[in-house]
Motif scaffolding. Structure first.
Motif, short mmCIF file in Angstrom:
data_model
loop_
_atom_site.label_atom_id
_atom_site.label_comp_id
_atom_site.label_asym_id
_atom_site.label_seq_id
_atom_site.Cartn_x
_atom_site.Cartn_y
_atom_site.Cartn_z
N PHE A 146 0.83 -1.21 0.00
CA PHE A 146 0.00 0.00 0.00
C PHE A 146 0.87 1.26 0.00
CE2 PHE A 146 -2.84 3.19 1.69
CZ PHE A 146 -4.10 2.82 1.27
N GLU A 147 1.80 1.36 0.96
CA GLU A 147 2.65 2.55 1.07
C GLU A 147 3.57 2.66 -0.13
OE1 GLU A 147 4.64 2.52 4.81
OE2 GLU A 147 2.80 2.74 5.98
N GLU A 148 4.04 1.53 -0.63
CA GLU A 148 4.91 1.54 -1.81
C GLU A 148 4.17 2.11 -3.02
OE1 GLU A 148 7.23 -1.62 -4.77
OE2 GLU A 148 6.43 -2.32 -2.83
N TYR A 149 2.91 1.72 -3.17
CA TYR A 149 2.12 2.21 -4.29
C TYR A 149 1.94 3.73 -4.20
CZ TYR A 149 -1.94 3.76 -6.83
OH TYR A 149 -2.78 4.51 -7.62
N GLU A 150 1.56 4.24 -3.03
CA GLU A 150 1.34 5.67 -2.87
C GLU A 150 2.64 6.44 -3.10
OE1 GLU A 150 -0.63 6.68 0.75
OE2 GLU A 150 -2.56 5.85 0.10
N ALA A 151 3.76 5.90 -2.62
CA ALA A 151 5.05 6.55 -2.84
C ALA A 151 5.37 6.61 -4.33
CB ALA A 151 6.15 5.82 -2.08
N ALA A 152 5.06 5.53 -5.05
CA ALA A 152 5.32 5.51 -6.49
C ALA A 152 4.49 6.57 -7.22
CB ALA A 152 5.02 4.12 -7.05
N GLU A 153 3.22 6.71 -6.84
CA GLU A 153 2.37 7.71 -7.47
C GLU A 153 2.93 9.12 -7.24
OE1 GLU A 153 0.06 7.59 -9.55
OE2 GLU A 153 -1.15 5.78 -9.34
N LYS A 154 3.36 9.41 -6.01
CA LYS A 154 3.82 10.75 -5.66
C LYS A 154 5.22 11.04 -6.17
CE LYS A 154 1.06 10.81 -1.39
NZ LYS A 154 1.13 10.83 0.09
N GLU A 155 6.11 10.05 -6.10
CA GLU A 155 7.52 10.29 -6.41
C GLU A 155 7.88 9.99 -7.86
OE1 GLU A 155 9.65 7.94 -3.57
OE2 GLU A 155 8.59 8.83 -1.86
N VAL A 156 7.11 9.13 -8.52
CA VAL A 156 7.43 8.73 -9.90
C VAL A 156 6.42 9.29 -10.90
CG1 VAL A 156 7.79 6.79 -11.48
CG2 VAL A 156 8.54 6.62 -9.09
N PHE A 157 5.13 8.99 -10.68
CA PHE A 157 4.12 9.36 -11.67
C PHE A 157 3.72 10.83 -11.60
CE2 PHE A 157 3.39 4.73 -11.09
CZ PHE A 157 3.73 4.34 -12.38
N GLN A 158 3.65 11.40 -10.39
CA GLN A 158 3.26 12.81 -10.28
C GLN A 158 4.23 13.73 -11.03
OE1 GLN A 158 2.35 14.17 -6.30
NE2 GLN A 158 2.23 16.31 -6.91
N PRO A 159 5.56 13.59 -10.87
CA PRO A 159 6.48 14.43 -11.64
C PRO A 159 6.33 14.22 -13.15
CG PRO A 159 7.63 13.41 -9.79
CD PRO A 159 6.28 12.76 -9.87
N PHE A 160 6.04 12.99 -13.56
CA PHE A 160 5.84 12.71 -14.98
C PHE A 160 4.63 13.47 -15.51
CE2 PHE A 160 3.83 10.06 -18.29
CZ PHE A 160 4.85 10.03 -19.22
N HIS A 161 3.53 13.45 -14.74
CA HIS A 161 2.33 14.18 -15.14
C HIS A 161 2.57 15.69 -15.11
CE1 HIS A 161 0.08 10.58 -15.45
NE2 HIS A 161 0.03 10.32 -14.16
#
Length: 263
Positions: A166-181
């Motif tokens: 769960f925490e790994e997924y949220e971290a990925a969204e914030k740290e990887v996908f959010q900057p991409f978007h």
């Protein structure tokens, strides 16, 4: 020096306060409308819009959206979704009781009496089948001044975080996908992005745990965004994206058009 320190502390406090006030809580209601009820439901949608405007003025809600769905699950079980915005979770869970909606209706429809308004509100409920209601809280968003107005496109991506990650997924969204978007937004290829988490307890059988909302000005921007490739992404970045994808199961995606917006 002491004055400067106090000033910095005050600025930090104000920034935290503003951020806390901006946090959104949302109720998504996915609806099915039978073919014979479509015209009636459209009439009720216009009727409800003015009442929700009054609810925003009174502070019960902070906004209301009405979206028509263009694609979704294979069965095409939903045609519409409404999103109601709240400033805190208590207001979200309480919702707006019928008597308050009637009260606001009296203010905006002065030719209708209480009995007529009550009937119309109940008819609005029975003209559609509320198939799914989701209570969500916003936990991340991109930096943008994107204007929400009729005609805007969005994709609602429902995710289920892998159990134990769960925490790994949220971290990925914030740290990887959010900057991409954010790069897409900065290049005028996207309007905005938000990450939502379910606001209610759930177990391993929950159909989804998170949702991302991706906004586009029009179909041209949407399709251009689909073609975008980050040529500056390193091999490490690509591996981080792959790990992020493995931490969740994308259950389904809904493409929608904004029909009504109240703020």
């Amino acid at each position: 020096m002491r004055k400067l320190t106090l000033l910095l502390l005050a600025l930090c406090f104000n920034t935290a306060l503003v951020f806390g006030q901006e946090k959104k809580y949302m109720v998504f209601e996915f609806m099915k409308v039978e073919t014979g009820n479509t015209i009636n439901y459209m009439d009720h949608k216009d009727f409800l819009e003015r009442i929700y405007k009054k609810a925003v003025e009174k502070g019960d809600i902070s906004g209301w959206d009405f979206w028509s769905l263009k694609s979704g699950t294979d069965s095409g079980e939903f045609q519409y979704v409404t999103v109601t915005y709240y400033e805190d979770p208590v207001k979200m869970m309480n919702g707006i009781p019928l008597n308050k909606l009637v009260e606001y209706g009296k203010e905006v429809y002065d030719t209708l009496n209480e009995q007529q308004l009550t009937k119309m509100l109940k008819d609005a409920e029975t003209s559609r089948d509320l198939a799914v209601r989701s209570y969500m809280e916003e936990i991340a968003r991109t930096d943008t001044e994107f204007e929400m107005k009729p005609g805007v496109l969005a994709s609602f991506d429902l995710m289920k975080a892998v159990e134990g990650r769960f925490e790994e997924y949220e971290a990925a969204e914030k740290e990887v996908f959010q900057p991409f978007h954010q790069k897409r937004i900065d290049n005028d290829l996207m309007g905005g992005w938000r990450l939502l988490r379910t606001a209610l307890p759930f177990g391993s059988e929950a159909k989804s745990t998170h949702m991302t909302m991706n906004f586009y000005r029009d179909y041209l921007q949407f399709f251009n965004s689909m073609e975008y490739e980050d040529l500056e992404a390193s091999e490490e970045d690509k591996q981080a994206v792959e790990r992020g994808l493995q931490s969740r199961d994308q259950k389904w995606v809904y493409l929608a058009t904004l029909e009504k917006v109240v703020r």
